[in-house]
Design a protein around this motif. Structure first.
Motif, PDB file in Angstrom:
ATOM      1  N   GLY A  22       0.780  -1.222   0.000  1.00 43.98           N
ATOM      2  CA  GLY A  22       0.000   0.000   0.000  1.00 43.98           C
ATOM      3  C   GLY A  22       0.814   1.275   0.000  1.00 43.98           C
ATOM      4  O   GLY A  22       2.031   1.262   0.040  1.00 43.98           O
ATOM      5  N   ASN A  23       0.093   2.369  -0.075  1.00 47.05           N
ATOM      6  CA  ASN A  23       0.664   3.710  -0.041  1.00 47.05           C
ATOM      7  C   ASN A  23       0.365   4.325   1.312  1.00 47.05           C
ATOM      8  O   ASN A  23      -0.705   4.125   1.869  1.00 47.05           O
ATOM      9  N   TYR A  24       1.307   5.106   1.805  1.00 42.80           N
ATOM     10  CA  TYR A  24       1.191   5.696   3.129  1.00 42.80           C
ATOM     11  C   TYR A  24       1.116   7.196   3.033  1.00 42.80           C
ATOM     12  O   TYR A  24       1.748   7.801   2.184  1.00 42.80           O
ATOM     13  N   ARG A  25       0.375   7.773   3.960  1.00 41.24           N
ATOM     14  CA  ARG A  25       0.389   9.221   4.110  1.00 41.24           C
ATOM     15  C   ARG A  25       0.092   9.552   5.553  1.00 41.24           C
ATOM     16  O   ARG A  25      -0.620   8.819   6.241  1.00 41.24           O
ATOM     17  N   MET A  26       0.675  10.649   5.993  1.00 38.10           N
ATOM     18  CA  MET A  26       0.425  11.129   7.351  1.00 38.10           C
ATOM     19  C   MET A  26      -0.207  12.503   7.253  1.00 38.10           C
ATOM     20  O   MET A  26       0.264  13.360   6.506  1.00 38.10           O
ATOM     21  N   LEU A  27      -1.275  12.676   8.014  1.00 36.53           N
ATOM     22  CA  LEU A  27      -2.018  13.929   8.024  1.00 36.53           C
ATOM     23  C   LEU A  27      -1.964  14.538   9.419  1.00 36.53           C
ATOM     24  O   LEU A  27      -1.927  13.810  10.414  1.00 36.53           O
ATOM     25  N   ASP A  28      -1.979  15.878   9.460  1.00 41.40           N
ATOM     26  CA  ASP A  28      -2.113  16.515  10.770  1.00 41.40           C
ATOM     27  C   ASP A  28      -3.604  16.531  11.118  1.00 41.40           C
ATOM     28  O   ASP A  28      -4.446  16.048  10.353  1.00 41.40           O
ATOM     29  N   MET A  29      -3.947  17.050  12.259  1.00 45.07           N
ATOM     30  CA  MET A  29      -5.332  17.014  12.712  1.00 45.07           C
ATOM     31  C   MET A  29      -6.250  17.960  11.940  1.00 45.07           C
ATOM     32  O   MET A  29      -7.461  17.939  12.123  1.00 45.07           O
ATOM     33  N   PHE A  30      -5.677  18.759  11.043  1.00 42.77           N
ATOM     34  CA  PHE A  30      -6.479  19.609  10.171  1.00 42.77           C
ATOM     35  C   PHE A  30      -6.671  18.968   8.802  1.00 42.77           C
ATOM     36  O   PHE A  30      -7.245  19.566   7.905  1.00 42.77           O
ATOM     37  N   GLY A  31      -6.129  17.732   8.629  1.00 44.33           N
ATOM     38  CA  GLY A  31      -6.262  17.024   7.360  1.00 44.33           C
ATOM     39  C   GLY A  31      -5.209  17.396   6.333  1.00 44.33           C
ATOM     40  O   GLY A  31      -5.297  16.976   5.185  1.00 44.33           O
ATOM     41  N   ARG A  32      -4.205  18.178   6.739  1.00 50.88           N
ATOM     42  CA  ARG A  32      -3.140  18.573   5.805  1.00 50.88           C
ATOM     43  C   ARG A  32      -2.114  17.458   5.694  1.00 50.88           C
ATOM     44  O   ARG A  32      -1.733  16.841   6.692  1.00 50.88           O
ATOM     45  N   LEU A  33      -1.653  17.209   4.478  1.00 50.57           N
ATOM     46  CA  LEU A  33      -0.663  16.176   4.221  1.00 50.57           C
ATOM     47  C   LEU A  33       0.681  16.578   4.808  1.00 50.57           C
ATOM     48  O   LEU A  33       1.194  17.664   4.542  1.00 50.57           O
ATOM     49  N   VAL A  34       1.264  15.695   5.629  1.00 50.31           N
ATOM     50  CA  VAL A  34       2.570  15.925   6.233  1.00 50.31           C
ATOM     51  C   VAL A  34       3.639  15.191   5.443  1.00 50.31           C
ATOM     52  O   VAL A  34       4.683  15.736   5.139  1.00 50.31           O
ATOM     53  N   PHE A  35       3.389  13.928   5.105  1.00 50.48           N
ATOM     54  CA  PHE A  35       4.278  13.180   4.219  1.00 50.48           C
ATOM     55  C   PHE A  35       3.529  11.997   3.639  1.00 50.48           C
ATOM     56  O   PHE A  35       2.464  11.617   4.119  1.00 50.48           O
ATOM     57  N   LYS A  49       5.342  18.904  17.782  1.00 49.68           N
ATOM     58  CA  LYS A  49       4.606  17.990  18.656  1.00 49.68           C
ATOM     59  C   LYS A  49       3.122  18.114  18.362  1.00 49.68           C
ATOM     60  O   LYS A  49       2.623  19.191  18.061  1.00 49.68           O
ATOM     61  N   GLY A  50       2.444  16.985  18.425  1.00 56.29           N
ATOM     62  CA  GLY A  50       1.012  16.986  18.159  1.00 56.29           C
ATOM     63  C   GLY A  50       0.510  15.592  17.862  1.00 56.29           C
ATOM     64  O   GLY A  50       1.214  14.601  18.051  1.00 56.29           O
ATOM     65  N   THR A  51      -0.716  15.515  17.379  1.00 54.21           N
ATOM     66  CA  THR A  51      -1.362  14.263  17.038  1.00 54.21           C
ATOM     67  C   THR A  51      -1.518  14.195  15.523  1.00 54.21           C
ATOM     68  O   THR A  51      -1.906  15.176  14.893  1.00 54.21           O
ATOM     69  N   TYR A  52      -1.226  13.026  14.962  1.00 54.14           N
ATOM     70  CA  TYR A  52      -1.246  12.821  13.514  1.00 54.14           C
ATOM     71  C   TYR A  52      -2.018  11.556  13.189  1.00 54.14           C
ATOM     72  O   TYR A  52      -2.181  10.672  14.039  1.00 54.14           O
ATOM     73  N   LEU A  53      -2.477  11.453  11.958  1.00 49.43           N
ATOM     74  CA  LEU A  53      -3.169  10.271  11.491  1.00 49.43           C
ATOM     75  C   LEU A  53      -2.355   9.649  10.365  1.00 49.43           C
ATOM     76  O   LEU A  53      -2.091  10.295   9.348  1.00 49.43           O
ATOM     77  N   LEU A  54      -1.936   8.401  10.551  1.00 49.43           N
ATOM     78  CA  LEU A  54      -1.209   7.653   9.528  1.00 49.43           C
ATOM     79  C   LEU A  54      -2.205   6.755   8.825  1.00 49.43           C
ATOM     80  O   LEU A  54      -2.940   6.007   9.473  1.00 49.43           O
ATOM     81  N   GLU A  55      -2.263   6.855   7.495  1.00 47.13           N
ATOM     82  CA  GLU A  55      -3.182   6.053   6.697  1.00 47.13           C
ATOM     83  C   GLU A  55      -2.411   5.204   5.707  1.00 47.13           C
ATOM     84  O   GLU A  55      -1.457   5.670   5.098  1.00 47.13           O
ATOM     85  N   CYS A  56      -2.860   3.975   5.527  1.00 47.92           N
ATOM     86  CA  CYS A  56      -2.338   3.086   4.498  1.00 47.92           C
ATOM     87  C   CYS A  56      -3.513   2.664   3.633  1.00 47.92           C
ATOM     88  O   CYS A  56      -4.497   2.120   4.144  1.00 47.92           O
ATOM     89  N   THR A  57      -3.435   2.941   2.333  1.00 46.08           N
ATOM     90  CA  THR A  57      -4.470   2.485   1.418  1.00 46.08           C
ATOM     91  C   THR A  57      -3.917   1.320   0.610  1.00 46.08           C
ATOM     92  O   THR A  57      -2.756   1.314   0.218  1.00 46.08           O
ATOM     93  N   HIS A  58      -4.748   0.322   0.407  1.00 48.75           N
ATOM     94  CA  HIS A  58      -4.332  -0.869  -0.318  1.00 48.75           C
ATOM     95  C   HIS A  58      -5.528  -1.419  -1.086  1.00 48.75           C
ATOM     96  O   HIS A  58      -6.620  -0.855  -1.026  1.00 48.75           O
ATOM     97  N   ALA A  59      -5.331  -2.503  -1.798  1.00 50.05           N
ATOM     98  CA  ALA A  59      -6.366  -3.047  -2.679  1.00 50.05           C
ATOM     99  C   ALA A  59      -7.659  -3.388  -1.943  1.00 50.05           C
ATOM    100  O   ALA A  59      -8.739  -3.286  -2.522  1.00 50.05           O
ATOM    101  N   ASN A  60      -7.579  -3.786  -0.695  1.00 50.31           N
ATOM    102  CA  ASN A  60      -8.769  -4.196   0.055  1.00 50.31           C
ATOM    103  C   ASN A  60      -9.352  -3.103   0.929  1.00 50.31           C
ATOM    104  O   ASN A  60     -10.232  -3.365   1.741  1.00 50.31           O
ATOM    105  N   GLY A  61      -8.850  -1.894   0.843  1.00 48.17           N
ATOM    106  CA  GLY A  61      -9.382  -0.806   1.657  1.00 48.17           C
ATOM    107  C   GLY A  61      -8.287   0.038   2.242  1.00 48.17           C
ATOM    108  O   GLY A  61      -7.357   0.425   1.542  1.00 48.17           O
TER     109      GLY A  61
END
Length: 69
Positions: A22-35, A49-61
């Motif tokens: 899959g592909n990875y991306r990290m977002l800040d809490m405002f939904g802005r792409l960090v990497f 410092k803060g809270t981030y959301l790491l997402e992995c998208t792949h063929a099954n979701g």
């Protein structure tokens, strides 16, 4: 996802991302792409410092993990 996508959590200067596919991306809490990228080690020493959301998208979701620095 049974196991974490990334570690350590809380994050320090580097983040290790390991999910088999899959592909990875990290977002800040405002939904802005960090990497985005492929599995591996990322230098996050420049992130504030803060809270981030790491997402992995792949063929099954997608998988998400909340990360704290």
């Amino acid at each position: 996802v049974a196991s974490p996508l990334a570690w350590p959590n809380p994050m320090q200067d580097y983040l290790q991302v390991a999910y088999p596919e899959g592909n990875y991306r990290m977002l800040d809490m405002f939904g802005r792409l960090v990497f985005e990228g492929d599995p591996g080690q990322f230098d996050i020493s420049g992130l504030p410092k803060g809270t981030y959301l790491l997402e992995c998208t792949h063929a099954n979701g997608y998988a998400r993990q909340v990360m704290v620095k």
